[in-house]
Design a protein around this motif. Sequence first.
Motif, PDB file in Angstrom:
ATOM      1  N   ARG A  20      28.913  10.268  74.786  1.00  0.00           N
ATOM      2  CA  ARG A  20      29.569  11.246  74.855  1.00  0.00           C
ATOM      3  C   ARG A  20      28.938  12.324  75.924  1.00  0.00           C
ATOM      4  N   VAL A  21      29.847  12.842  76.849  1.00  0.00           N
ATOM      5  CA  VAL A  21      29.296  13.559  77.941  1.00  0.00           C
ATOM      6  C   VAL A  21      29.786  15.067  77.913  1.00  0.00           C
ATOM      7  N   PHE A  22      28.741  16.111  78.140  1.00  0.00           N
ATOM      8  CA  PHE A  22      29.206  17.336  77.899  1.00  0.00           C
ATOM      9  C   PHE A  22      28.804  18.269  79.422  1.00  0.00           C
ATOM     10  N   PRO A  23      29.579  18.196  80.025  1.00  0.00           N
ATOM     11  CA  PRO A  23      29.334  18.806  81.564  1.00  0.00           C
ATOM     12  C   PRO A  23      29.320  20.317  80.983  1.00  0.00           C
ATOM     13  N   LEU A  24      29.751  21.209  80.250  1.00  0.00           N
ATOM     14  CA  LEU A  24      29.621  22.268  79.783  1.00  0.00           C
ATOM     15  C   LEU A  24      28.392  23.035  79.222  1.00  0.00           C
ATOM     16  N   SER A  25      27.480  21.948  78.761  1.00  0.00           N
ATOM     17  CA  SER A  25      26.277  21.963  77.932  1.00  0.00           C
ATOM     18  C   SER A  25      25.373  23.379  78.292  1.00  0.00           C
ATOM     19  N   ASN A  26      25.312  23.585  79.503  1.00  0.00           N
ATOM     20  CA  ASN A  26      24.656  24.897  80.018  1.00  0.00           C
ATOM     21  C   ASN A  26      25.502  26.181  80.162  1.00  0.00           C
ATOM     22  N   TRP A  27      26.795  26.221  79.933  1.00  0.00           N
ATOM     23  CA  TRP A  27      27.597  27.373  79.936  1.00  0.00           C
ATOM     24  C   TRP A  27      27.440  28.088  78.734  1.00  0.00           C
ATOM     25  N   THR A  28      27.725  29.490  78.783  1.00  0.00           N
ATOM     26  CA  THR A  28      27.754  30.390  77.655  1.00  0.00           C
ATOM     27  C   THR A  28      29.165  30.781  77.590  1.00  0.00           C
ATOM     28  N   GLU A  29      29.682  31.072  76.501  1.00  0.00           N
ATOM     29  CA  GLU A  29      30.973  31.666  76.256  1.00  0.00           C
ATOM     30  C   GLU A  29      31.373  32.782  77.537  1.00  0.00           C
ATOM     31  N   LEU A  30      30.663  33.448  77.780  1.00  0.00           N
ATOM     32  CA  LEU A  30      30.681  34.599  78.722  1.00  0.00           C
ATOM     33  C   LEU A  30      30.882  33.881  80.030  1.00  0.00           C
ATOM     34  N   ASP A  31      29.926  32.932  80.496  1.00  0.00           N
ATOM     35  CA  ASP A  31      30.131  32.159  81.825  1.00  0.00           C
ATOM     36  C   ASP A  31      31.683  31.392  81.774  1.00  0.00           C
ATOM     37  N   VAL A  32      31.951  30.997  80.628  1.00  0.00           N
ATOM     38  CA  VAL A  32      33.385  30.412  80.560  1.00  0.00           C
ATOM     39  C   VAL A  32      34.297  31.509  80.805  1.00  0.00           C
ATOM     40  N   TRP A  33      34.481  32.548  80.405  1.00  0.00           N
ATOM     41  CA  TRP A  33      35.258  33.556  80.766  1.00  0.00           C
ATOM     42  C   TRP A  33      35.324  34.065  81.807  1.00  0.00           C
ATOM     43  N   ASN A  34      34.032  34.366  82.450  1.00  0.00           N
ATOM     44  CA  ASN A  34      33.867  34.752  83.925  1.00  0.00           C
ATOM     45  C   ASN A  34      34.632  33.765  84.974  1.00  0.00           C
ATOM     46  N   TYR A  35      34.329  32.384  84.462  1.00  0.00           N
ATOM     47  CA  TYR A  35      34.753  31.579  85.625  1.00  0.00           C
ATOM     48  C   TYR A  35      36.344  31.207  85.609  1.00  0.00           C
ATOM     49  N   ILE A  36      36.878  31.480  84.429  1.00  0.00           N
ATOM     50  CA  ILE A  36      38.265  31.621  84.148  1.00  0.00           C
ATOM     51  C   ILE A  36      38.929  32.564  85.132  1.00  0.00           C
ATOM     52  N   GLU A  37      38.266  33.777  84.815  1.00  0.00           N
ATOM     53  CA  GLU A  37      38.732  35.046  85.512  1.00  0.00           C
ATOM     54  C   GLU A  37      38.512  34.647  87.344  1.00  0.00           C
ATOM     55  N   ARG A  38      37.381  34.067  87.545  1.00  0.00           N
ATOM     56  CA  ARG A  38      37.235  34.002  88.972  1.00  0.00           C
ATOM     57  C   ARG A  38      38.335  32.829  89.616  1.00  0.00           C
ATOM     58  N   GLU A  39      38.551  31.707  88.836  1.00  0.00           N
ATOM     59  CA  GLU A  39      39.536  30.478  89.278  1.00  0.00           C
ATOM     60  C   GLU A  39      40.814  30.845  89.077  1.00  0.00           C
ATOM     61  N   GLY A  40      41.210  31.923  88.153  1.00  0.00           N
ATOM     62  CA  GLY A  40      42.572  32.006  87.809  1.00  0.00           C
ATOM     63  C   GLY A  40      43.143  31.034  86.802  1.00  0.00           C
ATOM     64  N   VAL A  41      42.155  30.467  86.036  1.00  0.00           N
ATOM     65  CA  VAL A  41      42.896  29.406  85.064  1.00  0.00           C
ATOM     66  C   VAL A  41      43.462  30.024  83.959  1.00  0.00           C
ATOM     67  N   GLU A  42      44.806  29.155  83.927  1.00  0.00           N
ATOM     68  CA  GLU A  42      45.580  29.581  82.821  1.00  0.00           C
ATOM     69  C   GLU A  42      45.513  29.215  81.485  1.00  0.00           C
ATOM     70  N   LEU A  43      45.374  30.045  80.541  1.00  0.00           N
ATOM     71  CA  LEU A  43      45.085  29.630  78.991  1.00  0.00           C
ATOM     72  C   LEU A  43      46.517  30.020  77.988  1.00  0.00           C
ATOM     73  N   PRO A  44      46.373  29.224  76.795  1.00  0.00           N
ATOM     74  CA  PRO A  44      47.348  29.538  75.957  1.00  0.00           C
ATOM     75  C   PRO A  44      47.320  31.226  75.669  1.00  0.00           C
ATOM     76  N   ASP A  45      48.361  31.795  75.150  1.00  0.00           N
ATOM     77  CA  ASP A  45      48.510  33.177  75.046  1.00  0.00           C
ATOM     78  C   ASP A  45      47.698  33.759  73.857  1.00  0.00           C
ATOM     79  N   ILE A  46      47.417  32.827  73.033  1.00  0.00           N
ATOM     80  CA  ILE A  46      46.814  33.504  71.581  1.00  0.00           C
ATOM     81  C   ILE A  46      45.295  33.784  71.947  1.00  0.00           C
ATOM     82  N   TYR A  47      44.945  33.401  73.126  1.00  0.00           N
ATOM     83  CA  TYR A  47      43.459  33.990  73.418  1.00  0.00           C
ATOM     84  C   TYR A  47      43.571  35.270  73.707  1.00  0.00           C
TER      85      TYR A  47
END
Length: 299
Positions: A179-206
Motif C-alpha cells: 500500500r502506498v500513501f503519498p499524502l502521509s505527511n499532509w495535514t487536513e489543512l495542507d490538503v485544503w490549502n493545496y486544493i485552493e491553490r490548485e483550484g481542485v474541484e470537489l463534490p458539493d457536500i464538502y
Amino acid sequence: MTLALDTLGRLESEAIHIFREVAGEFDRPVILFSGGKDSTLLLHLAIKAFYPAPVPFPLLHVDTGHNFDEVIEFRDRVVAQHGLRLEVAKVQDWIDDGRLQERPDGTRNPLQTVPLLDTITQHKFDAVFGGGRRDEERARAKERIFSLRTAFGQWDPKRQRPELWNLYNGRHRPGEHVRVFPLSNWTELDVWNYIEREGVELPDIYYAHEREVFLRDGMWLAEGPWGTARDGETLVRKTVRYRTVGDGSCTGAVESDAADIHAVIAEVAASRLTERGATRADDRLSEAAMEDRKREGYF
C-alpha cells in the motif's frame, strides 16, 4: 540558482516523486478513488506526475452501495473527463453471492475489506495507492509511505521498513502487495490549502448546504438507503457540510456555514478534532477500531 519550495511545494514534490518511484518499481499499480477530497487530491497529483502522458494506472473504488449520490456523480464525471479506467468492486455483489453478510447495525464500511482484497488478487495489483494521512488517526500515524501487506492483505506494524533519506523499499514476495500513501505527511489543512491553490474541484457536500439530518451518538447523520432516524431521533433541516466522505451509515456531517473554500480553510484551521475523529462512527467502535481493520486488510 535553486528556488526554495514552500510547504505545499515540498509536499507536492514528495508525492510526485512517490508516484514516479512506484511507476518504475512495480508492474501493476492501482489508485483507490472514491471521489472524496483525499482521493481526488491523489488523482490530481498523479495527473501532474505524468503530464502530458496519461496516468498509467487504473482506478479502483470499493463501492458500499451506501454512498452519497453527489459523490458518485462526481466520481464518474472526473473519470470521464480525464479518460481514466475505473474498476468498481460493489459490496452488494459479495452480499448477493453469499461471500459477505449484512451487519446487524447496517453499516457496510467494515465490509469493504473482502471485496478490496479479492479485487487486488483478481487483477494481481502489486501496489495500491491510498489517500491516508498520518494526522487522521493513531493507527495511520504508524503507517509507512510504502506499507507492506501479506499475501492475505494483512498489515503487521512490526514488518514496516525504515524509510531513510526518502528511499522506499518496494520488495515483496509473490502474492504480497504494497500500500502506498503519498499524502502521509499532509495535514487536513495542507490538503485544503493545496486544493485552493490548485483550484481542485470537489463534490458539493464538502461545502455548507441544507440537508435533513438526525442526531445519533453526537453526530449528525443523513437518511438514505442505509436507514433513517430511529425511535427517539428526529429529522431536522440544518446547514451542514462533510469533512470526510464514506459510507453514509457512519459518516456524520458538521454544522457549518462554510460555503466556500476560504471559509472551510478558516474552519479547519480552528478545529481541534481530526475529520475522522469528529465524523466517523466506524472509528468509535473501539479504541483500536482502525488498527484492527488495518490488520485485516482495510485501507
